[in-house]
Scaffold this motif. Structure first.
Motif, PDB file in Angstrom:
ATOM      1  N   LEU A 133      40.080  18.951  -3.662  1.00  0.00           N
ATOM      2  CA  LEU A 133      39.813  17.510  -3.711  1.00  0.00           C
ATOM      3  C   LEU A 133      38.421  17.228  -4.262  1.00  0.00           C
ATOM      4  CD1 LEU A 133      41.378  16.153  -0.394  1.00  0.00           C
ATOM      5  CD2 LEU A 133      42.337  16.110  -2.691  1.00  0.00           C
ATOM      6  N   HIS A 161      38.561   8.392   7.741  1.00  0.00           N
ATOM      7  CA  HIS A 161      38.958   8.096   6.362  1.00  0.00           C
ATOM      8  C   HIS A 161      37.853   7.310   5.668  1.00  0.00           C
ATOM      9  CE1 HIS A 161      39.795   3.779   7.115  1.00  0.00           C
ATOM     10  NE2 HIS A 161      40.178   4.189   8.302  1.00  0.00           N
ATOM     11  N   VAL A 194      40.685   5.694  -4.028  1.00  0.00           N
ATOM     12  CA  VAL A 194      41.707   6.328  -3.201  1.00  0.00           C
ATOM     13  C   VAL A 194      41.165   6.476  -1.781  1.00  0.00           C
ATOM     14  CG1 VAL A 194      43.063   8.433  -2.835  1.00  0.00           C
ATOM     15  CG2 VAL A 194      42.666   7.585  -5.165  1.00  0.00           C
ATOM     16  N   VAL A 241      40.940   8.496   1.346  1.00  0.00           N
ATOM     17  CA  VAL A 241      41.153   9.881   1.748  1.00  0.00           C
ATOM     18  C   VAL A 241      41.051   9.968   3.266  1.00  0.00           C
ATOM     19  CG1 VAL A 241      40.345  12.260   1.539  1.00  0.00           C
ATOM     20  CG2 VAL A 241      40.212  10.724  -0.434  1.00  0.00           C
ATOM     21  N   TYR A 253      44.562  16.932   4.235  1.00  0.00           N
ATOM     22  CA  TYR A 253      44.102  15.587   3.890  1.00  0.00           C
ATOM     23  C   TYR A 253      45.293  14.776   3.376  1.00  0.00           C
ATOM     24  CZ  TYR A 253      39.466  17.720   4.055  1.00  0.00           C
ATOM     25  OH  TYR A 253      38.327  18.385   4.467  1.00  0.00           O
ATOM     26  N   LEU A 268      45.985  11.228   0.853  1.00  0.00           N
ATOM     27  CA  LEU A 268      45.390  10.320  -0.112  1.00  0.00           C
ATOM     28  C   LEU A 268      46.319   9.126  -0.288  1.00  0.00           C
ATOM     29  CD1 LEU A 268      44.652  13.438  -1.034  1.00  0.00           C
ATOM     30  CD2 LEU A 268      43.517  12.241  -2.901  1.00  0.00           C
TER      31      LEU A 268
END
Length: 451
Positions: free
Chosen positions: A147, A163, A173, A175, A186, A188
């Motif tokens: 990532l 997050h 985004v 995450v 994780y 997304l």
């Protein structure tokens, strides 16, 4: 559409005409093993029901309908939410994410949450945004490195169950450090029309690092290994057992597919009540807070005093499993048991008339002491395992119990099962994973502002 997501798919899943999703890429074995050595990248939850709760009373409303308390929840945090009926049986569970003051986003709480919202007089509003947000999951020891390389941004600061927004190729985004596979993982979330662009930016980094794309077949193996009971895999929900809720759910396609036309398979047969679970049955008693009123509180207060059941992993005896397989090849007069080797789990596909729930009886001395669900073929541990929900006095690691394999009115076989650790996966858990062991980017670019 979604060319990059679907590239390399060997088999697609048509889930009752509701959606089409990748079932397998190069095969479930390789896909599941990738999460142990590198990472897997998947989109099995793109069809997740997503429901926003907003307004001055949003936190108070969520607290009033869940066993959890959300009044002190902070922006940027995530909680596991559980909703019950008056018997204390779980109606659903899912994720609640606090995006801003008076703004919560929920996953998999529909249709129960909108049922309660339709009857409240609190200053709160609900918004069904299902289908507008993509849902990418990545899990495995290399997931953070992948990532960070894809975004060019340091995410070491993102703690478990939190997050924030991160820029991926010009797309904001959200995450989340969250995942149900147990390992470092994780999620997304972002605009659905940007799914392919964001997915490609991650896959271009992930593939050279030995990652694999994840199909639905492999995804369904994760929860049993991780000791995380899952709605639709390990237990059904009593949505149609109460008149008012049943009337509401009868107009919801999601409810009708999953919980109205329930096909009950396994040695439990048509017995339904024993398949429903309370938070204490699945090891979630710590989530229950008796500092507020909520549906099922009185029943759960009674159960909490002395919970009769607990959850364990069951290891299936290899010789007994082999006997079921071998019986298929003993000629025309052979005893044919229900197949056990034609799929890697007891999750069923391609049934447009409803959802199938598999549960088997677990016995001691000829007496039923619980149920077994979520049987999987663990290709990492080379075992057949399931989750057992059994009377707690028998939940001693190493105890040998008996499981009945085979639907009623068909040949049945006793299988020896041994009580094992839960979770069965013994690799570093997400919440305990030392992210400092993952090399940081040398020149990270600035990540997006929190909001």
């Amino acid at each position: 559409m979604f060319e990059n997501v679907n590239e390399g798919v060997s088999t697609f899943l048509n889930a009752g005409g509701m959606y089409v999703a990748p079932l397998e890429y190069q095969g479930y074995r390789e896909e599941i093993l990738a999460s142990k050595t590198s990472a897997w990248l998947g989109t099995p939850l793109n069809e997740s029901p997503v429901f926003d709760v907003t307004g001055p009373d949003a936190a108070r409303f969520l607290t009033s309908v869940c066993v959890n308390n959300f009044l002190k929840m902070k922006v940027g945090s995530i909680r596991h939410a559980v909703m019950c009926n008056d018997k204390g049986q779980m109606l659903t569970d899912g994720v609640v994410m606090k995006i801003a003051d008076d703004h919560f986003r929920t996953y998999w709480l529909m249709p129960i949450i909108d049922f309660h919202l339709s009857r409240t007089d609190m200053d709160v509003a609900g918004h069904d945004i299902s289908g507008t947000e993509f849902f990418i999951q990545i899990a495995g020891p290399a997931s953070l490195e992948i990532l960070e390389r894809a975004a060019g941004s340091d995410m070491h600061d993102l703690k478990f169950a939190n997050h924030r927004l991160v820029d991926f190729s010009g797309v904001d985004v959200r995450v989340l450090r969250l995942g149900m596979a147990g390992s470092l993982a994780y999620e997304l979330h972002g605009p659905m029309d940007q799914l392919d662009k964001v997915y490609k930016s991650i896959w271009d980094v992930a593939a050279p690092l030995g990652a694999s794309k994840l199909g639905r077949m492999a995804y369904l193996l994760n929860h049993t290994e991780a000791g995380f009971a899952n709605i639709f895999i390990h237990f059904p929900m009593p949505w149609f057992e109460e008149e008012t809720l049943a009337a509401f759910c009868s107009k919801q396609p999601l409810a009708l597919f999953f919980n109205y036309h329930r096909h009950l398979v396994g040695s439990m047969g048509e017995e339904l009540e024993g398949r429903f679970k309370t938070p204490y049955d699945v090891g979630w008693g710590s989530l229950v807070r008796f500092d507020h009123d909520f549906p099922g509180r009185a029943a759960l207060e009674q159960i909490a005093q002395d919970p009769p059941n607990t959850m364990v992993t069951l290891e299936w005896n290899a010789d007994d499993v082999a006997e079921i397989v071998a019986a298929q090849y003993r000629g025309e007069d052979a005893i044919l048991y229900d197949p056990i080797d034609d799929r890697p789990s007891d999750s069923y596909f391609a049934n447009p008339r409803g959802f199938r729930y598999h549960a088997d009886k677990v016995m001691v001395g000829g007496r039923v002491i619980g149920t077994s669900t979520g049987r999987i073929r663990s290709v990492y541990y080379n075992r057949m395992i399931s989750l057992g929900f059994i009377e707690k006095e028998h939940a001693v690691e190493g105890n040998e119990l008996t499981l009945i394999w085979g639907t009623p009115d068909s040949p049945q076989k006793e299988i020896r099962v041994k009580v094992a650790r839960v979770p069965y996966m013994d690799l570093p858990n997400n919440k305990d994973f030392d992210v400092d062991s993952v090399p940081k980017l040398t020149t990270p670019k600035s990540f997006a502002s929190p909001e």
